[in-house]
Motif scaffolding. Structure first.
Motif, PDB file in Angstrom:
ATOM      1  N   PHE A   1       0.827  -1.202   0.000  1.00 25.82           N
ATOM      2  CA  PHE A   1       0.000   0.000   0.000  1.00 25.82           C
ATOM      3  C   PHE A   1       0.865   1.256   0.000  1.00 25.82           C
ATOM      4  O   PHE A   1       0.616   2.190  -0.754  1.00 25.82           O
ATOM      5  N   THR A   2       1.879   1.275   0.869  1.00 26.36           N
ATOM      6  CA  THR A   2       2.745   2.453   0.908  1.00 26.36           C
ATOM      7  C   THR A   2       3.513   2.591  -0.404  1.00 26.36           C
ATOM      8  O   THR A   2       3.732   3.702  -0.888  1.00 26.36           O
ATOM      9  N   LEU A   3       3.902   1.472  -0.999  1.00 30.28           N
ATOM     10  CA  LEU A   3       4.593   1.506  -2.287  1.00 30.28           C
ATOM     11  C   LEU A   3       3.692   2.087  -3.376  1.00 30.28           C
ATOM     12  O   LEU A   3       4.118   2.933  -4.173  1.00 30.28           O
ATOM     13  N   SER A   4       2.445   1.668  -3.419  1.00 30.87           N
ATOM     14  CA  SER A   4       1.500   2.187  -4.409  1.00 30.87           C
ATOM     15  C   SER A   4       1.261   3.682  -4.220  1.00 30.87           C
ATOM     16  O   SER A   4       1.176   4.429  -5.200  1.00 30.87           O
ATOM     17  N   ILE A   5       1.166   4.113  -2.973  1.00 31.18           N
ATOM     18  CA  ILE A   5       0.964   5.541  -2.703  1.00 31.18           C
ATOM     19  C   ILE A   5       2.208   6.321  -3.112  1.00 31.18           C
ATOM     20  O   ILE A   5       2.102   7.400  -3.709  1.00 31.18           O
ATOM     21  N   ARG A   6       3.391   5.766  -2.839  1.00 34.12           N
ATOM     22  CA  ARG A   6       4.635   6.435  -3.253  1.00 34.12           C
ATOM     23  C   ARG A   6       4.640   6.626  -4.773  1.00 34.12           C
ATOM     24  O   ARG A   6       4.967   7.699  -5.272  1.00 34.12           O
ATOM     25  N   ALA A   7       4.251   5.598  -5.507  1.00 37.38           N
ATOM     26  CA  ALA A   7       4.202   5.706  -6.964  1.00 37.38           C
ATOM     27  C   ALA A   7       3.184   6.770  -7.390  1.00 37.38           C
ATOM     28  O   ALA A   7       3.426   7.520  -8.344  1.00 37.38           O
ATOM     29  N   SER A   8       2.068   6.874  -6.674  1.00 35.21           N
ATOM     30  CA  SER A   8       1.061   7.896  -6.989  1.00 35.21           C
ATOM     31  C   SER A   8       1.604   9.302  -6.739  1.00 35.21           C
ATOM     32  O   SER A   8       1.339  10.222  -7.514  1.00 35.21           O
ATOM     33  N   VAL A   9       2.365   9.463  -5.655  1.00 33.38           N
ATOM     34  CA  VAL A   9       2.976  10.767  -5.373  1.00 33.38           C
ATOM     35  C   VAL A   9       3.977  11.104  -6.474  1.00 33.38           C
ATOM     36  O   VAL A   9       3.972  12.208  -7.028  1.00 33.38           O
ATOM     37  N   LEU A  10       4.822  10.126  -6.805  1.00 32.90           N
ATOM     38  CA  LEU A  10       5.828  10.357  -7.839  1.00 32.90           C
ATOM     39  C   LEU A  10       5.189  10.628  -9.195  1.00 32.90           C
ATOM     40  O   LEU A  10       5.753  11.375  -9.999  1.00 32.90           O
ATOM     41  N   GLN A  11       4.032  10.041  -9.444  1.00 32.80           N
ATOM     42  CA  GLN A  11       3.342  10.291 -10.708  1.00 32.80           C
ATOM     43  C   GLN A  11       3.038  11.783 -10.862  1.00 32.80           C
ATOM     44  O   GLN A  11       3.061  12.315 -11.964  1.00 32.80           O
ATOM     45  N   LYS A  12       2.786  12.449  -9.747  1.00 39.97           N
ATOM     46  CA  LYS A  12       2.483  13.884  -9.780  1.00 39.97           C
ATOM     47  C   LYS A  12       3.751  14.739  -9.841  1.00 39.97           C
ATOM     48  O   LYS A  12       3.723  15.849 -10.358  1.00 39.97           O
ATOM     49  N   THR A  13       4.842  14.241  -9.273  1.00 36.54           N
ATOM     50  CA  THR A  13       6.055  15.055  -9.151  1.00 36.54           C
ATOM     51  C   THR A  13       7.161  14.652 -10.113  1.00 36.54           C
ATOM     52  O   THR A  13       7.940  15.506 -10.527  1.00 36.54           O
TER      53      THR A  13
END
Length: 144
Positions: free
Chosen positions: A103-115
């Motif tokens: 879950f934390t990995l998926s959220i990290r990827a979502s954050v990086l998708q924006k940045t």
């Protein structure tokens, strides 16, 4: 404890935040509240009082909780509020404490998708190529 958690989650999913909090209060009064019920309480509060939800999650995080739900929910809330730096700080803390998960990995990827979209794709593909069974990584990469 599981009955309280299940009932609170069912009430939350039905939109009955007041009823969910009543069940969680009952669990605490009876001495069966734990990290799981507190995490559900934070989810309820996220819908009714987001500042209180963040405060509850941070109380547990700052106390060194090893429950990944507090970290993932706080990072997700920060991401949804547009605070990508804050989301990454929470995710880094989860990793430092050894509680990072799918879950934390998926959220990290979502954050990086924006940045940093290229970094998001690289992170997802690293785990996909390693045989990850995290469906969110595949879905998000396909959308990418």
């Amino acid at each position: 404890m599981v009955f309280y958690a299940d009932e609170a989650k069912a009430r939350l999913e039905a939109g009955n935040t007041t009823g969910a909090l009543e069940i969680l209060d009952l669990a605490d009064e009876r001495g069966v509240g734990n990290d799981f019920t507190h995490s559900i309480r934070a989810s309820v509060l996220q819908k009714t009082a987001p500042e209180s939800a963040a405060a509850l999650r941070m109380e547990h995080i700052n106390a060194g909780s090893r429950n990944a739900a507090f970290y993932s929910d706080e990072a997700k809330a920060r991401l949804e509020a547009g605070n990508t730096t804050g989301a990454l700080e929470i995710l880094d803390l989860a990793d430092e404490r050894g509680v990072g998960d799918d879950f934390t990995l998926s959220i990290r990827a979502s954050v990086l998708q924006k940045t940093a979209p290229e970094s998001a794709a690289a992170l997802r593909m690293e785990h996909i190529n390693a045989g990850s069974r995290n469906a969110a990584l595949y879905n998000d990469e396909a959308k990418g």
